[in-house]
Write a protein that holds these residues in place. Structure first.
Motif, PDB file in Angstrom:
ATOM      1  N   TYR A  34      -3.066  -8.326   4.067  1.00 58.38           N
ATOM      2  CA  TYR A  34      -2.809  -9.372   3.086  1.00 58.38           C
ATOM      3  C   TYR A  34      -1.365  -9.865   3.166  1.00 58.38           C
ATOM      4  CZ  TYR A  34      -2.405 -11.503  -1.590  1.00 58.38           C
ATOM      5  OH  TYR A  34      -2.170 -12.351  -2.643  1.00 58.38           O
ATOM      6  N   GLN A  35      -0.422  -8.923   3.217  1.00 57.20           N
ATOM      7  CA  GLN A  35       0.995  -9.281   3.308  1.00 57.20           C
ATOM      8  C   GLN A  35       1.740  -8.141   3.991  1.00 57.20           C
ATOM      9  OE1 GLN A  35       2.858 -11.269  -0.075  1.00 57.20           O
ATOM     10  NE2 GLN A  35       4.654  -9.959   0.164  1.00 57.20           N
ATOM     11  N   PRO A  36       1.968  -8.244   5.291  1.00 57.51           N
ATOM     12  CA  PRO A  36       2.618  -7.149   6.027  1.00 57.51           C
ATOM     13  C   PRO A  36       3.970  -6.786   5.427  1.00 57.51           C
ATOM     14  CG  PRO A  36       1.718  -8.776   7.538  1.00 57.51           C
ATOM     15  CD  PRO A  36       1.600  -9.368   6.156  1.00 57.51           C
ATOM     16  N   SER A  37       4.148  -5.490   5.205  1.00 54.84           N
ATOM     17  CA  SER A  37       5.414  -5.027   4.630  1.00 54.84           C
ATOM     18  C   SER A  37       5.968  -3.816   5.382  1.00 54.84           C
ATOM     19  CB  SER A  37       5.211  -4.665   3.156  1.00 54.84           C
ATOM     20  OG  SER A  37       4.222  -3.661   3.019  1.00 54.84           O
ATOM     21  N   GLY A  38       5.320  -3.452   6.480  1.00 54.10           N
ATOM     22  CA  GLY A  38       5.804  -2.330   7.271  1.00 54.10           C
ATOM     23  C   GLY A  38       5.257  -0.981   6.854  1.00 54.10           C
ATOM     24  N   LEU A  39       4.245  -0.973   5.974  1.00 55.23           N
ATOM     25  CA  LEU A  39       3.631   0.295   5.603  1.00 55.23           C
ATOM     26  C   LEU A  39       2.928   0.902   6.811  1.00 55.23           C
ATOM     27  CD1 LEU A  39       1.910  -0.282   2.125  1.00 55.23           C
ATOM     28  CD2 LEU A  39       3.976   1.020   2.603  1.00 55.23           C
ATOM     29  N   GLN A  40       3.188   2.174   7.040  1.00 54.17           N
ATOM     30  CA  GLN A  40       2.512   2.859   8.135  1.00 54.17           C
ATOM     31  C   GLN A  40       1.145   3.337   7.658  1.00 54.17           C
ATOM     32  OE1 GLN A  40       5.037   6.014   9.568  1.00 54.17           O
ATOM     33  NE2 GLN A  40       6.652   4.630  10.240  1.00 54.17           N
ATOM     34  N   LEU A  41       0.121   3.033   8.453  1.00 51.88           N
ATOM     35  CA  LEU A  41      -1.236   3.427   8.074  1.00 51.88           C
ATOM     36  C   LEU A  41      -1.353   4.952   8.141  1.00 51.88           C
ATOM     37  CD1 LEU A  41      -3.995   2.203   7.313  1.00 51.88           C
ATOM     38  CD2 LEU A  41      -4.630   2.407   9.718  1.00 51.88           C
ATOM     39  N   PRO A  42      -1.660   5.602   7.015  1.00 48.85           N
ATOM     40  CA  PRO A  42      -1.758   7.068   7.022  1.00 48.85           C
ATOM     41  C   PRO A  42      -3.094   7.527   7.591  1.00 48.85           C
ATOM     42  CG  PRO A  42      -2.290   6.237   4.847  1.00 48.85           C
ATOM     43  CD  PRO A  42      -1.938   5.037   5.680  1.00 48.85           C
ATOM     44  N   GLY A  43      -3.171   8.825   7.880  1.00 42.19           N
ATOM     45  CA  GLY A  43      -4.447   9.352   8.329  1.00 42.19           C
ATOM     46  C   GLY A  43      -5.500   9.247   7.247  1.00 42.19           C
ATOM     47  N   ALA A  44      -5.120   9.570   6.002  1.00 38.18           N
ATOM     48  CA  ALA A  44      -6.073   9.506   4.886  1.00 38.18           C
ATOM     49  C   ALA A  44      -5.474   8.884   3.640  1.00 38.18           C
ATOM     50  CB  ALA A  44      -6.591  10.909   4.563  1.00 38.18           C
ATOM     51  N   ALA A  45      -4.197   9.199   3.346  1.00 31.58           N
ATOM     52  CA  ALA A  45      -3.610   8.730   2.089  1.00 31.58           C
ATOM     53  C   ALA A  45      -2.099   8.628   2.212  1.00 31.58           C
ATOM     54  CB  ALA A  45      -3.976   9.676   0.952  1.00 31.58           C
ATOM     55  N   LEU A  46      -1.543   7.685   1.434  1.00 36.01           N
ATOM     56  CA  LEU A  46      -0.101   7.488   1.393  1.00 36.01           C
ATOM     57  C   LEU A  46       0.368   7.626  -0.048  1.00 36.01           C
ATOM     58  CD1 LEU A  46       2.432   6.671   3.071  1.00 36.01           C
ATOM     59  CD2 LEU A  46       1.983   4.313   2.342  1.00 36.01           C
TER      60      LEU A  46
END
Length: 460
Positions: free
Chosen positions: A274-286
């Protein structure tokens, strides 16, 4: 478009004339101009056209409108900014929509007593910004703070991101000016910290979802802005159960973050699209959060030590609001993706691991993707079920939501943590409340609204 409601409106033309005579240009009768006021941000939709919309500018306008509705048995829906997610503000066919967004004055900021007096239509973030000019801030912080109103927050007893440290909206409300169903104006509470005179009417109206009276003005508590630079932190987990247990460990410790939020991998992916902010995709949860005060850095490091001990795969600390702003995008991002069938159940914090595991099992059983974000520090979860935009798909997704709600109740939780019941969740009331509780609440409703005009069929 709505032939039955059009017939109702035709029959009520004399009533509309009487309303216009009382409130003039503040009354909207044109269906096209009323359309923006007919719904909210929930999946509930209006079943017909209202008779009128009143854009109130003062408590006296609200009183005049309700007095008219009370005399003529016209159903009333109350609308602030329309950010509600439970269908409580949706218009009634042939009814009256009372719009409070024009009542948006910050009347006073009392620095000495740390109070603000505001009208119901003041935007939450606007009050916070005004308070910060005086070294204070408004603690209630719903994800929709940039658009939601103070009156709406109080009507639903909204929570938000800072609940773990500052409580819910009720904890920040010192007094109210409420217009009753017949147009009388009631003032509750006081400017003092202590007040044990009479029943706690302020708390009664807080969270009442417009069913007992219309909040026109509020006296709210402010807090000092903590010194130092806030520190944001994140921790990525490969197992969502581990993330839940880490949250429990944090809450049980001596370290209290100002914010503690959890997003599953599906939610993070949708937010980044939706809006890239640099969040790293976690394996299951952040897990993301923030600490404040002069020891903010040390507190953040101690919290991340608990996350590492709980199985976090990656952790980091940073300054700034980037992580929290990404979390605030969850609802618009999910909505843009077509995910509108959601709930806001709450569980004891110690049951977070169990509820996340249970949601995964429910998703597998139904064969549907569920995206979950949570105010993890207080156990308030927002699961959203993936479904196509068809009646059959929505019905199937609602069945998934019902299963999640029953799971929360089995774990000692609640069917709603902050969004309220509205029309969307009313069928769930009997799952949580016994007959005695429902009887008492209906008795209070009848006493304050004998004609049943205020938000009928919703909330209770």
């Amino acid at each position: 478009m709505y032939p039955e409601s059009t017939q109702v409106i035709d029959a009520q033309v004399p009533l509309a004339t009487e309303l216009v005579e009382a409130l003039g240009e503040r009354v909207i009768l044109d269906p096209e101009k009323m359309a923006p006021y007919m719904g909210d941000s929930s999946r509930a939709t209006a079943q017909g056209i209202p008779l009128a919309v009143v854009r109130a500018q003062s408590a006296d306008d609200v009183a005049a409108a309700l007095s008219w509705a009370h005399r003529n048995d016209v159903r009333v829906s109350v609308r602030g900014a329309g950010t509600g997610l439970s269908g409580g503000a949706v218009a009634y066919p042939g009814g009256l929509v009372l719009a409070l967004d024009g009542m948006n004055r910050i009347v006073e900021i009392d620095v000495v007593n740390r109070l603000a007096i505001v009208e119901a239509g003041v935007i939450t973030a606007d009050l916070d910004r005004a308070a910060r000019e005086h070294g204070l801030f408004f603690a209630p912080d719903p994800a929709s703070a940039q658009t939601s109103t103070i009156g709406g927050n109080i009507a639903t007893n909204a929570g938000g991101l800072r609940c773990i440290a500052h409580g819910v909206t009720r904890d920040a409300v010192a007094g109210l000016e409420v217009v009753l169903a017949d147009g009388r104006i009631l003032r509750t509470g006081s400017r003092t910290r202590k007040n044990v005179v009479g029943y706690d009417l302020t708390s009664l109206f807080t969270g009442s979802e417009g069913t007992l009276g219309v909040i026109a003005r509020a006296t709210v508590r402010l807090e000092p802005v903590p010194p130092g630079t806030p520190q944001s932190f994140r921790a990525s987990f490969d197992n969502i159960g581990d993330a839940g247990r880490a949250v429990s460990a944090i809450v049980a410790s001596t370290h209290t973050p100002d914010v503690l939020e959890l997003m599953d991998a599906a939610s993070v992916e949708i937010i980044e699209q939706y809006q890239p902010s640099g969040l790293q995709l976690p394996g299951a949860a952040l897990l993301v959060g923030q600490t404040v005060g002069t020891t903010a850095r040390e507190e953040a490091e101690a919290i991340l030590d608990l996350c590492r001990a709980g199985g976090a795969a990656d952790v980091a600390i940073s300054e700034g609001e980037g992580l929290l702003e990404a979390r605030r995008l969850a609802n618009p991002a999910l909505t843009a993706k077509g995910l509108r069938v959601s709930c806001d159940v709450g569980v004891p914090v110690g049951e977070l691991a169990a509820v996340f595991t249970g949601i995964e099992e429910i998703a597998q059983r139904h064969g549907r993707r569920i995206s979950t974000v949570a105010h993890a520090g207080d156990g308030n979860l927002h699961p959203t079920v993936e479904a196509e935009d068809t009646p059959d798909e929505h019905h199937a997704a609602e069945a998934v939501i019902d299963d999640i709600t029953r799971l929360a109740l089995r774990l000692g939780g609640t069917i709603s943590g902050e969004h309220g019941i509205g029309s969307v969740k009313r069928h769930e009331l009997a799952w949580q409340l016994d007959e005695g509780s429902i009887w008492v609440q209906n008795a209070i409703k009848r006493a304050l609204d004998p004609h049943g005009i205020l938000t009928p069929g919703r909330g209770i």
